[in-house]
Design an enzyme around this catalytic site. Structure first.
Site, PDB file in Angstrom:
ATOM      1  N   ARG A   1      23.179  84.432  42.555  1.00  0.00           N
ATOM      2  CA  ARG A   1      23.982  85.670  42.458  1.00  0.00           C
ATOM      3  C   ARG A   1      24.398  86.231  43.816  1.00  0.00           C
ATOM      4  O   ARG A   1      23.994  87.340  44.194  1.00  0.00           O
ATOM      5  CB  ARG A   1      23.264  86.726  41.621  1.00  0.00           C
ATOM      6  CG  ARG A   1      22.938  86.217  40.222  1.00  0.00           C
ATOM      7  CD  ARG A   1      22.330  87.251  39.346  1.00  0.00           C
ATOM      8  NE  ARG A   1      23.311  88.126  38.769  1.00  0.00           N
ATOM      9  CZ  ARG A   1      23.021  89.064  37.853  1.00  0.00           C
ATOM     10  NH1 ARG A   1      21.771  89.199  37.453  1.00  0.00           N
ATOM     11  NH2 ARG A   1      23.942  89.838  37.335  1.00  0.00           N
TER      12      ARG A   1
ATOM     13  N   LYS B   1      24.312  99.495  28.364  1.00  0.00           N
ATOM     14  CA  LYS B   1      23.651  99.411  29.687  1.00  0.00           C
ATOM     15  C   LYS B   1      24.665  99.076  30.777  1.00  0.00           C
ATOM     16  O   LYS B   1      24.725  99.721  31.824  1.00  0.00           O
ATOM     17  CB  LYS B   1      22.568  98.330  29.684  1.00  0.00           C
ATOM     18  CG  LYS B   1      22.029  97.975  31.080  1.00  0.00           C
ATOM     19  CD  LYS B   1      20.956  96.925  31.029  1.00  0.00           C
ATOM     20  CE  LYS B   1      21.435  95.522  31.001  1.00  0.00           C
ATOM     21  NZ  LYS B   1      21.886  94.991  32.303  1.00  0.00           N
ATOM     22  N   ASN B   2      25.494  98.059  30.531  1.00  0.00           N
ATOM     23  CA  ASN B   2      26.398  97.585  31.587  1.00  0.00           C
ATOM     24  C   ASN B   2      27.630  98.458  31.773  1.00  0.00           C
ATOM     25  O   ASN B   2      28.471  98.173  32.622  1.00  0.00           O
ATOM     26  CB  ASN B   2      26.783  96.125  31.322  1.00  0.00           C
ATOM     27  CG  ASN B   2      25.572  95.227  31.509  1.00  0.00           C
ATOM     28  OD1 ASN B   2      24.544  95.645  32.052  1.00  0.00           O
ATOM     29  ND2 ASN B   2      25.667  93.998  31.034  1.00  0.00           N
TER      30      ASN B   2
ATOM     31  N   ASP C   1      25.758  86.679  28.215  1.00  0.00           N
ATOM     32  CA  ASP C   1      24.632  87.533  27.811  1.00  0.00           C
ATOM     33  C   ASP C   1      24.252  87.354  26.348  1.00  0.00           C
ATOM     34  O   ASP C   1      23.293  87.975  25.881  1.00  0.00           O
ATOM     35  CB  ASP C   1      24.964  89.012  28.083  1.00  0.00           C
ATOM     36  CG  ASP C   1      25.149  89.291  29.564  1.00  0.00           C
ATOM     37  OD1 ASP C   1      25.666  90.371  29.901  1.00  0.00           O
ATOM     38  OD2 ASP C   1      24.797  88.411  30.378  1.00  0.00           O
TER      39      ASP C   1
ATOM     40  N   CYS D   1      18.104  86.766  41.029  1.00  0.00           N
ATOM     41  CA  CYS D   1      17.219  87.150  39.921  1.00  0.00           C
ATOM     42  C   CYS D   1      16.924  85.926  39.089  1.00  0.00           C
ATOM     43  O   CYS D   1      17.346  84.826  39.407  1.00  0.00           O
ATOM     44  CB  CYS D   1      17.825  88.284  39.110  1.00  0.00           C
ATOM     45  SG  CYS D   1      18.967  87.718  37.860  1.00  0.00           S
TER      46      CYS D   1
ATOM     47  N   ARG E   1      14.333  96.291  29.701  1.00  0.00           N
ATOM     48  CA  ARG E   1      15.393  96.612  30.665  1.00  0.00           C
ATOM     49  C   ARG E   1      16.742  96.868  29.968  1.00  0.00           C
ATOM     50  O   ARG E   1      17.590  97.551  30.500  1.00  0.00           O
ATOM     51  CB  ARG E   1      15.573  95.467  31.666  1.00  0.00           C
ATOM     52  CG  ARG E   1      14.476  95.341  32.722  1.00  0.00           C
ATOM     53  CD  ARG E   1      14.893  94.366  33.806  1.00  0.00           C
ATOM     54  NE  ARG E   1      16.301  94.536  34.121  1.00  0.00           N
ATOM     55  CZ  ARG E   1      17.168  93.508  34.215  1.00  0.00           C
ATOM     56  NH1 ARG E   1      16.756  92.280  34.009  1.00  0.00           N
ATOM     57  NH2 ARG E   1      18.438  93.742  34.502  1.00  0.00           N
TER      58      ARG E   1
HETATM   59  C1  EPZ Z   1      27.460  91.549  35.125  1.00  0.00           C
HETATM   60  O1  EPZ Z   1      26.720  91.010  36.224  1.00  0.00           O
HETATM   61  C2  EPZ Z   1      26.411  91.967  34.079  1.00  0.00           C
HETATM   62  N1  EPZ Z   1      25.520  92.949  34.676  1.00  0.00           N
HETATM   63  C3  EPZ Z   1      25.601  90.744  33.649  1.00  0.00           C
HETATM   64  O2  EPZ Z   1      24.725  91.150  32.582  1.00  0.00           O
HETATM   65  C4  EPZ Z   1      26.540  89.694  33.077  1.00  0.00           C
HETATM   66  O3  EPZ Z   1      25.817  88.531  32.784  1.00  0.00           O
HETATM   67  C5  EPZ Z   1      27.633  89.355  34.131  1.00  0.00           C
HETATM   68  O4  EPZ Z   1      28.324  90.552  34.529  1.00  0.00           O
HETATM   69  C6  EPZ Z   1      28.668  88.384  33.576  1.00  0.00           C
HETATM   70  O5  EPZ Z   1      29.237  88.873  32.417  1.00  0.00           O
HETATM   71  C7  EPZ Z   1      25.931  94.256  34.719  1.00  0.00           C
HETATM   72  O6  EPZ Z   1      27.018  94.619  34.331  1.00  0.00           O
HETATM   73  C8  EPZ Z   1      24.961  95.242  35.291  1.00  0.00           C
HETATM   74  P1  EPZ Z   1      29.505  88.761  37.993  1.00  0.00           P
HETATM   75  P2  EPZ Z   1      27.452  90.738  37.635  1.00  0.00           P
HETATM   76  O7  EPZ Z   1      29.694  89.396  39.326  1.00  0.00           O
HETATM   77  O8  EPZ Z   1      28.407  91.824  37.913  1.00  0.00           O
HETATM   78  C9  EPZ Z   1      29.294  84.848  40.788  1.00  0.00           C
HETATM   79  C10 EPZ Z   1      22.692  91.384  31.404  1.00  0.00           C
HETATM   80  O9  EPZ Z   1      22.024  90.533  30.795  1.00  0.00           O
HETATM   81  N2  EPZ Z   1      29.592  85.765  41.911  1.00  0.00           N
HETATM   82  O10 EPZ Z   1      30.634  88.774  37.044  1.00  0.00           O
HETATM   83  O11 EPZ Z   1      26.408  90.446  38.633  1.00  0.00           O
HETATM   84  C11 EPZ Z   1      27.877  85.081  40.233  1.00  0.00           C
HETATM   85  O12 EPZ Z   1      26.901  84.436  40.983  1.00  0.00           O
HETATM   86  C12 EPZ Z   1      23.306  91.058  32.784  1.00  0.00           C
HETATM   87  O13 EPZ Z   1      22.932  92.525  30.966  1.00  0.00           O
HETATM   88  C13 EPZ Z   1      29.796  85.233  43.175  1.00  0.00           C
HETATM   89  O14 EPZ Z   1      29.739  84.014  43.368  1.00  0.00           O
HETATM   90  O15 EPZ Z   1      28.221  89.377  37.268  1.00  0.00           O
HETATM   91  C14 EPZ Z   1      27.990  84.568  38.828  1.00  0.00           C
HETATM   92  O16 EPZ Z   1      27.798  83.187  38.830  1.00  0.00           O
HETATM   93  C15 EPZ Z   1      22.838  89.751  33.328  1.00  0.00           C
HETATM   94  N3  EPZ Z   1      30.047  86.085  44.195  1.00  0.00           N
HETATM   95  C16 EPZ Z   1      29.424  84.920  38.457  1.00  0.00           C
HETATM   96  O17 EPZ Z   1      30.132  85.146  39.676  1.00  0.00           O
HETATM   97  C17 EPZ Z   1      30.113  87.448  44.034  1.00  0.00           C
HETATM   98  O18 EPZ Z   1      30.324  88.190  44.995  1.00  0.00           O
HETATM   99  C18 EPZ Z   1      29.526  86.171  37.569  1.00  0.00           C
HETATM  100  O19 EPZ Z   1      28.983  87.259  38.248  1.00  0.00           O
HETATM  101  C19 EPZ Z   1      29.907  87.975  42.740  1.00  0.00           C
HETATM  102  C20 EPZ Z   1      29.655  87.113  41.674  1.00  0.00           C
END
Ligand code: EPZ
Length: 417
Positions: free
Chosen positions: A121, A22-23, A305, A116, A397
């Site tokens: 996020r 998915k990711n 995850d 979410c 999902r």
């Molecule tokens: C990706 O989300 C995955 N989703 C998530 O999987 C996964 O949990 C996450 O990476 C971490 O591995 C997809 O790939 C579609 P991040 P993403 O940006 O890209 C903070 C699942 O269950 N942050 O690495 O949104 C954020 O709040 C899903 O399949 C900022 O502060 O994750 C979080 O605490 C859930 N500012 C941390 O970084 C930003 O601009 C990690 O977020 C961006 C992120």
């Protein structure tokens, strides 16, 4: 909303091919708008989030044909750079389209993606990077407006190795004149997969998988055909399913190095796990031992995850385990539901202390997010009696044919709409 009815206590046995990731497929579908032509993508998992991404691409003018697990996307007739708000709200990760639309159409209008179930996020790192590439970024009345006629390659130091921000910069910089260097980039396998897809389309990107990614912008991209890798989180979930039921299964078409942090915890818990080419074999031990500490971290650390699924296993382990969720501030919603099944868990902020119990008992529980929902199903497979898991749309999902796959391994699970 749909429910799973599960009778626990049956050791899982058999072989299962792991679905596409998915990711990996979501950012790759976003990238299909860059070549203004045809992209043929194989091994696309049949998931709710993929359906949402298809709706989004069609809403901006792409035509999409589906043949089993293959999607043929044609992006030559895109007519707008604005995505309907209701679709952005349906799936947070649609934000990754912003970089691709900005690169291709020089401007984009986006509704602010809400938070979410697992945390606030923010997208500050995404927007900061677009500004560093030279885009004008305005945020007002719940909308983001990005525009620039001359994005320029530059050095971007990410404050945090965000997966989404790294992907968005790769998409925006791929058609941007000059060299872009991302430092402290995310290293997840899905980032490497996006680089592989973009390079097959004619991009010039290297370094994905390390913390430094170098993108040399190109003018034009070509049609492409690509097969999506298997889903490491789905593989990890089924590995825990074998462990929590005292079973033995073979996962096909997946790579142990992608989930080595999960596998090492299963071995610490007493399971026998090994790989043969693209197969992972999991033999569970009769009594699972508690793993002292599990701390979620960016890749190659233990994936957030997989936190909920591993916690379900530790609820029936011998001893106490301590979880620290460092990535998302609100990712323990499954705990109250596991406690309804007899688990002994105490939470203090980002720390969860799990004291293993002899067994869980079937109960009516509610899924609150994707991975938390999967964890409740695993707990139900181990519990005495019947478990009813409600709101399973969360699970749909990310897991393709979840109950059929579990049934193929001998589980007693049915879906009722
Ligand atoms: C990706 O989300 C995955 N989703 C998530 O999987 C996964 O949990 C996450 O990476 C971490 O591995 C997809 O790939 C579609 P991040 P993403 O940006 O890209 C903070 C699942 O269950 N942050 O690495 O949104 C954020 O709040 C899903 O399949 C900022 O502060 O994750 C979080 O605490 C859930 N500012 C941390 O970084 C930003 O601009 C990690 O977020 C961006 C992120």
């Amino acid at each position: 909303m749909g429910q799973f009815y599960i009778k626990g206590g049956i050791p899982l046995e058999g072989e299962l091919r792991v679905q596409g990731a998915k990711n990996a497929v979501l950012p790759i579908l976003a990238a299909t708008i860059l070549n203004q032509g045809e992209s043929v993508i194989h091994n696309v998992p049949d998931l709710k989030d993929v359906k949402t991404m298809i709706k989004i691409l069609e809403s901006i003018g792409c035509s999409i044909k589906k043949e089993e697990n293959t999607l043929i996307v044609n992006s030559s007739a895109i007519h707008t750079n604005e995505i309907p708000e209701y679709l952005v709200r349906e799936m947070r990760s649609s934000i990754i389209l912003l970089g691709a639309i900005l690169a291709k159409h020089k401007q984009a209008k986006f509704s602010y993606p809400g938070g979410c179930d697992i945390g606030h996020r923010p997208i500050d790192l995404h927007l900061k990077s677009f500004r560093e590439l030279g885009a004008e970024v305005m945020e007002s009345h719940g909308y983001i407006y990005c525009k620039s006629n001359n994005l320029k390659g530059t050095h971007i130091q990410l404050d945090y190795p965000s997966v989404g921000a790294t992907e968005n910069i790769m998409l925006a910089a791929s058609l941007t004149e000059g060299i872009t260097i991302i430092r402290n980039a995310a290293k997840e396998p899905e980032i490497q997969e996006l680089q592989n897809f973009l390079n097959k389309m004619g991009c010039k990107i290297k370094g994905a998988g390390s913390n430094t990614i170098i993108i040399e912008g190109v003018k034009k991209l070509n049609n492409v055909e690509f097969t999506i890798m298997s889903d490491r989180i789905v593989a990890g979930t089924f590995a825990v399913a074998a462990a929590i039921t005292g079973g033995q299964i073979v996962l096909k078409d997946c790579y142990i190095e992608h989930i080595s942090s999960v596998i090492s915890k299963l071995i610490e818990a007493g399971c026998n796990v090994y790989s043969i080419e693209d197969k992972i074999v999991i033999n569970s031990s009769k009594k699972i031992k508690a793993v002292e500490t599990i701390r979620t971290l960016p890749y190659p650390g233990f994936p957030t995850d997989m936190q909920a699924q591993m916690m379900a296993l530790m609820t029936v382990a011998k001893g106490t385990s301590i979880f620290t969720e460092t990535i998302f501030e609100n990712r323990y919603k499954h705990v109250s539901q596991l406690i309804r099944m007899g688990a002994n868990i105490n939470i203090d902020g980002r720390i969860a202390v799990v004291k293993g119990v002899n067994k869980l008992f079937g109960a009516k529980v509610t899924a609150t997010d994707l991975r938390g929902g999967a964890a409740l199903v695993l707990a139900g497979l181990s519990a005495e009696g019947e478990t009813i898991v409600d709101n399973i749309y969360h699970v749909d999902r990310g897991y393709e044919n979840f109950e059929e796959n579990l049934q193929s391994l001998g589980a007693s699970i049915i879906r009722k709409e």
